[in-house]
Design a protein around this motif. Structure first.
Motif, PDB file in Angstrom:
ATOM      1  N   GLN A  96      63.450  24.186 -39.076  1.00  0.00           N
ATOM      2  CA  GLN A  96      64.834  23.714 -39.042  1.00  0.00           C
ATOM      3  C   GLN A  96      65.683  24.562 -38.111  1.00  0.00           C
ATOM      4  OE1 GLN A  96      66.686  23.677 -42.891  1.00  0.00           O
ATOM      5  NE2 GLN A  96      68.535  22.661 -42.181  1.00  0.00           N
ATOM      6  N   ALA A  97      65.518  25.893 -38.171  1.00  0.00           N
ATOM      7  CA  ALA A  97      66.287  26.784 -37.300  1.00  0.00           C
ATOM      8  C   ALA A  97      65.910  26.579 -35.841  1.00  0.00           C
ATOM      9  CB  ALA A  97      66.061  28.239 -37.713  1.00  0.00           C
ATOM     10  N   HIS A  98      64.622  26.379 -35.587  1.00  0.00           N
ATOM     11  CA  HIS A  98      64.181  26.182 -34.206  1.00  0.00           C
ATOM     12  C   HIS A  98      64.752  24.894 -33.628  1.00  0.00           C
ATOM     13  CE1 HIS A  98      61.672  25.719 -30.671  1.00  0.00           C
ATOM     14  NE2 HIS A  98      61.246  24.569 -31.147  1.00  0.00           N
ATOM     15  N   VAL A  99      64.722  23.810 -34.397  1.00  0.00           N
ATOM     16  CA  VAL A  99      65.235  22.533 -33.906  1.00  0.00           C
ATOM     17  C   VAL A  99      66.743  22.626 -33.649  1.00  0.00           C
ATOM     18  CG1 VAL A  99      65.615  20.108 -34.487  1.00  0.00           C
ATOM     19  CG2 VAL A  99      63.408  21.180 -34.969  1.00  0.00           C
ATOM     20  N   ALA A 100      67.473  23.312 -34.519  1.00  0.00           N
ATOM     21  CA  ALA A 100      68.919  23.489 -34.316  1.00  0.00           C
ATOM     22  C   ALA A 100      69.185  24.271 -33.033  1.00  0.00           C
ATOM     23  CB  ALA A 100      69.532  24.210 -35.509  1.00  0.00           C
ATOM     24  N   HIS A 101      68.400  25.312 -32.785  1.00  0.00           N
ATOM     25  CA  HIS A 101      68.548  26.101 -31.546  1.00  0.00           C
ATOM     26  C   HIS A 101      68.176  25.255 -30.331  1.00  0.00           C
ATOM     27  CE1 HIS A 101      68.398  29.533 -28.825  1.00  0.00           C
ATOM     28  NE2 HIS A 101      67.204  29.128 -28.437  1.00  0.00           N
ATOM     29  N   TYR A 102      67.119  24.461 -30.462  1.00  0.00           N
ATOM     30  CA  TYR A 102      66.678  23.599 -29.359  1.00  0.00           C
ATOM     31  C   TYR A 102      67.772  22.605 -28.976  1.00  0.00           C
ATOM     32  CZ  TYR A 102      64.365  19.550 -27.262  1.00  0.00           C
ATOM     33  OH  TYR A 102      64.037  18.491 -26.453  1.00  0.00           O
ATOM     34  N   VAL A 103      68.367  21.950 -29.964  1.00  0.00           N
ATOM     35  CA  VAL A 103      69.420  20.966 -29.698  1.00  0.00           C
ATOM     36  C   VAL A 103      70.623  21.643 -29.055  1.00  0.00           C
ATOM     37  CG1 VAL A 103      71.070  19.393 -30.783  1.00  0.00           C
ATOM     38  CG2 VAL A 103      68.674  19.385 -31.507  1.00  0.00           C
ATOM     39  N   SER A 104      70.988  22.833 -29.554  1.00  0.00           N
ATOM     40  CA  SER A 104      72.140  23.557 -29.011  1.00  0.00           C
ATOM     41  C   SER A 104      71.911  23.972 -27.563  1.00  0.00           C
ATOM     42  CB  SER A 104      72.431  24.786 -29.874  1.00  0.00           C
ATOM     43  OG  SER A 104      73.449  25.573 -29.318  1.00  0.00           O
TER      44      SER A 104
END
Length: 242
Positions: A96-104
């Protein structure tokens, strides 16, 4: 200003900060409509540590002369890697943290929330599939080694091909960056394939892409593993190992 006469004893580097090369490249690339570097390999990067552990378990098992010992080690090692993967990606919220960072990071220069959010959902979906496929591969390897004597060769062959996996992934993501140029870029470029090995040219810029000593070491390890595989194949034929 620096005066070479009056300030020759001054430490001009005091308080200086290092250049963020990734930020600089992203800033340059966005002028031609290229997405930030963090957009590339969003599934491979966070899972790479588990793949390396997966390969390490196989290599250690490959070195054992007895089939029963190999099966026991593979079972215990794969269970440990699987548990680590599940805890890291789900229990601790790593995915979840990785996907949030990826989108940002992907939306740094181009504000298309719906499109980029869809990319993030794809990253989550594909990561689930890759994790599931890794578990299936672990099971098949344990069963194969337990039932087929020659299957032990796979334990060295799969890790040995790591340089080829990397090259395929590297070339694929270069293609992605060169064929997904955003129309909001200040300069318009036709879709292109960036240079994988050698020298190339993009607009007025020259590009250079050559392997460094790390990749040479990886190729050296591949050669050693392939030689070990041939030796083990001969031992299996002679019956000196199980």
């Amino acid at each position: 200003r620096y005066n070479p006469i009056t300030d020759k004893g001054k430490d001009v580097n005091q308080g200086a900060q290092g250049l963020d090369c990734v930020h600089e490249m992203n800033t340059i690339n966005h002028y031609v409509g290229m997405f930030p570097i963090a957009t590339g390999a969003p599934v491979e990067k966070p899972l790479a540590k588990f793949f390396f552990a997966f390969f390490a378990v196989m290599l250690i098992a490959f070195m054992l002369p007895q089939r029963a010992a190999r099966v026991r080690l593979l079972s215990a090692g794969f269970l440990a890697v699987a548990a680590w993967m599940l805890v890291d990606q789900y229990a601790l919220g790593g995915l979840q943290a990785h996907v949030a960072h990826y989108v940002s990071e992907t939306a740094t220069f181009f504000n298309e929330p719906e499109k980029i959010r869809g990319w993030g959902e794809n990253v989550t979906r594909i990561t689930h599939l890759v994790i599931g496929a890794t578990f299936v591969a672990m099971l098949l390897i344990v069963l194969g080694v337990a039932r087929v004597r020659a299957f032990t060769l796979v334990l060295a062959l799969i890790p040995a091909l790591l340089p080829i996996y990397f090259l395929i992934t590297y070339a694929g993501w270069l293609w992605f960056f060169g064929h997904n140029m955003h129309p909001w870029g200040a300069f318009t470029l036709k879709p292109f394939m960036p240079t994988v090995f050698g020298e190339g040219k993009v607009a007025q810029f020259s590009t250079y892409s050559y392997p460094y000593w790390g990749y040479a070491m990886l190729v050296g390890v591949m050669i050693c593993l392939l030689l070990a595989l041939l030796i083990r194949r001969r031992q299996l034929r002679e019956g000196s190992v199980e």
